[in-house]
Design a protein around this motif. Structure first.
Motif, short mmCIF file in Angstrom:
data_model
loop_
_atom_site.label_atom_id
_atom_site.label_comp_id
_atom_site.label_asym_id
_atom_site.label_seq_id
_atom_site.Cartn_x
_atom_site.Cartn_y
_atom_site.Cartn_z
N ALA A 183 -39.81 81.16 45.15
CA ALA A 183 -39.50 81.82 43.89
C ALA A 183 -40.61 81.48 42.87
O ALA A 183 -41.01 82.39 42.18
CB ALA A 183 -38.32 81.71 43.64
N SER A 184 -41.13 80.24 43.16
CA SER A 184 -42.14 79.79 41.86
C SER A 184 -43.44 80.31 42.20
O SER A 184 -44.22 79.91 41.45
CB SER A 184 -41.93 78.36 41.91
N GLY A 185 -43.58 80.51 43.52
CA GLY A 185 -45.24 81.11 43.76
C GLY A 185 -45.76 79.79 44.49
O GLY A 185 -46.93 79.99 44.79
N ALA A 186 -45.08 78.91 44.65
CA ALA A 186 -45.98 77.42 45.05
C ALA A 186 -45.95 77.63 46.59
O ALA A 186 -45.27 78.26 47.40
CB ALA A 186 -44.90 76.22 44.91
N SER A 187 -46.95 77.16 47.09
CA SER A 187 -47.26 77.13 48.65
C SER A 187 -46.38 76.41 49.12
O SER A 187 -45.70 75.26 48.97
CB SER A 187 -48.78 76.35 48.76
N ARG A 188 -45.85 77.05 50.46
CA ARG A 188 -44.79 76.14 51.30
C ARG A 188 -45.51 75.70 52.64
O ARG A 188 -44.95 74.75 53.03
CB ARG A 188 -43.62 77.57 51.64
N THR A 189 -46.78 76.04 52.86
CA THR A 189 -47.39 75.65 53.69
C THR A 189 -47.79 74.15 53.19
O THR A 189 -47.99 72.97 53.99
CB THR A 189 -49.01 76.30 54.26
N ALA A 190 -48.05 73.81 52.13
CA ALA A 190 -48.39 72.70 51.62
C ALA A 190 -47.22 71.59 51.66
O ALA A 190 -47.36 70.51 52.06
CB ALA A 190 -48.45 72.61 49.89
N VAL A 191 -46.11 72.14 51.58
CA VAL A 191 -44.68 71.48 52.13
C VAL A 191 -44.64 71.13 53.41
O VAL A 191 -44.30 69.81 53.95
CB VAL A 191 -43.54 72.21 51.45
N LEU A 192 -44.81 72.12 54.35
CA LEU A 192 -44.73 71.78 55.76
C LEU A 192 -45.81 70.97 56.30
O LEU A 192 -45.48 70.01 56.86
CB LEU A 192 -45.17 73.37 56.40
N VAL A 193 -47.14 70.65 55.53
CA VAL A 193 -47.89 69.87 56.14
C VAL A 193 -47.65 68.49 55.76
O VAL A 193 -47.74 67.39 56.14
CB VAL A 193 -49.50 69.98 55.88
N CYS A 194 -47.00 68.48 54.39
CA CYS A 194 -46.62 66.96 53.98
C CYS A 194 -45.25 66.68 54.64
O CYS A 194 -45.14 65.49 55.10
CB CYS A 194 -45.73 67.50 52.41
N GLN A 195 -44.49 67.67 55.09
CA GLN A 195 -43.27 67.23 56.11
C GLN A 195 -43.84 66.72 57.36
O GLN A 195 -43.47 65.82 58.02
CB GLN A 195 -42.37 68.34 56.60
N GLY A 196 -44.91 67.12 57.94
CA GLY A 196 -45.71 66.62 59.08
C GLY A 196 -46.17 65.20 58.94
O GLY A 196 -45.95 64.24 59.56
N ARG A 197 -46.89 64.88 57.85
CA ARG A 197 -47.06 63.63 57.36
C ARG A 197 -45.85 62.60 57.33
O ARG A 197 -46.19 61.45 57.67
CB ARG A 197 -48.17 63.65 56.21
#
Ligand SMILES: C[S@@+](CC[C@H](N)C(=O)[O-])C[C@H]1O[C@@H](n2cnc3c(N)ncnc32)[C@H](O)[C@@H]1O
Length: 294
Positions: free
Chosen positions: A4-18
């Motif tokens: 909803a905020s327009g923030a990147s969700r792939t950025a969250v995914l790669v952070c979850q990966g790390r």
């Protein structure tokens, strides 16, 4: 950009990966203790499942689990290759393009004498600032420049953040190129060149084309999109580059490629066994140094 905020969700995914990889995979070469700190409690749940090796029941949760698990494996070689290249040339200035939830400014002691400027889409950057709160960076100085690569002028945004184009810059562009059109990638490389003094270095992580990988991505995307919760749904890949094409583009702007490695090769060097090879197989990390004066 899909929440909803327009923030990147792939950025969250790669952070979850790390976060899922930290302390478990290639522990002698990889660590990211900041990644879990950057995640919201709901985002940490699947990370904990992966860390515990406990896949959830239900196909949708299971797909999310597999996605984070695969991402964890991919992030290890990608992070190690980039960290090595950054450490090797920790210039006075490090500009991180499309920084997302990059933790290097908080994680690498080698940046103690470096001004780090994080550039990102305004929505993603606002989200990161909210997540990071008051956590003190290890970098000598840390600044933020909100920029949309499809719309904004990089030079003026960086000037506003105190970037000095007369001094060498190390540029890091990780996990972003695929989300930009070829035209946006060309324009950004030209802008980087115009802002690079001799001694500058460009580190790029990009995806090369591969039919099997594209098909796999479309299938995963279609399945998870039905649930309305897939991080890639709002962030399609827009440009894939062969090593030769990217090398030619960089050469036109005076950057000579020092290394360009497939992530599977990097994983092999780390003695690290990959179980899911699809995304890792097409990912590469390229390091190029400026070879000619502006
Ligand atoms: C997959 S994330 C990678 C984040 C980080 N570099 C990493 O590897 O952890 C993609 C990043 O690119 C940024 N991005 C994508 N398209 C963009 C655009 N047109 N303008 C600015 N940033 C963009 C997103 O905001 C996001 O932070």
């Amino acid at each position: 950009m899909d929440d909803a905020s327009g923030a990147s969700r792939t950025a969250v995914l790669v952070c979850q990966g790390r976060a899922a990889a930290h302390g478990r995979l290639a522990v002698d070469r990889f660590s990211d203790p900041i990644a879990p700190v950057l995640l919201r409690p709901a985002e940490r749940e699947v990370v904990e499942q992966v860390r515990a090796g406990q896949p959830p029941a239900g196909w949708r949760d299971r797909m999310a689990y597999e996605l984070v698990q695969g991402c964890a494996e991919m992030m290890v070689p990608r992070t190690v290759a980039i960290d090595d290249a950054v450490r090797q040339r920790a210039a006075d200035q490090l500009v991180i393009l499309g920084a997302g939830l990059d933790s290097r400014a908080w994680r690498l002691p080698e940046l103690a004498g470096t001004t780090v400027i994080e550039v990102d889409h305004p929505a993603s950057q606002a989200d990161k600032l909210d997540r990071i709160g008051t956590l003190a960076p290890l970098a000598g100085s840390l600044r933020f420049a909100p920029v949309r690569f499809d719309r904004d002028e990089l030079g003026s945004a960086l000037a506003g953040a105190g970037h000095d184009p007369a001094r060498p810059t190390t540029w890091l562009w990780e996990g972003v190129v695929a989300y930009l059109t070829r035209g946006q990638v060309r324009a950004t490389v030209a802008a980087i060149r115009a802002l690079s003094a001799p001694g500058s270095r460009l580190i790029v992580n990009y995806q090369q084309p591969a039919v099997a990988s594209m098909l796999g991505r479309v299938v995963v995307w279609a399945m998870l999109k039905r649930g309305g919760s897939h991080p890639m749904a709002g962030e399609p890949w827009r440009s894939l580059w062969t090593p030769a094409a990217l090398r030619r583009l960089l050469a036109r702007h005076g950057f000579a490629v020092e290394s360009d490695e497939n992530l599977i090769e990097v994983a092999g060097r780390l003695g690290f066994e990959l179980r899911q090879r699809r995304s890792t197989r097409t990912g590469r990390v390229l390091v190029a140094d400026l070879s000619s004066p502006a």
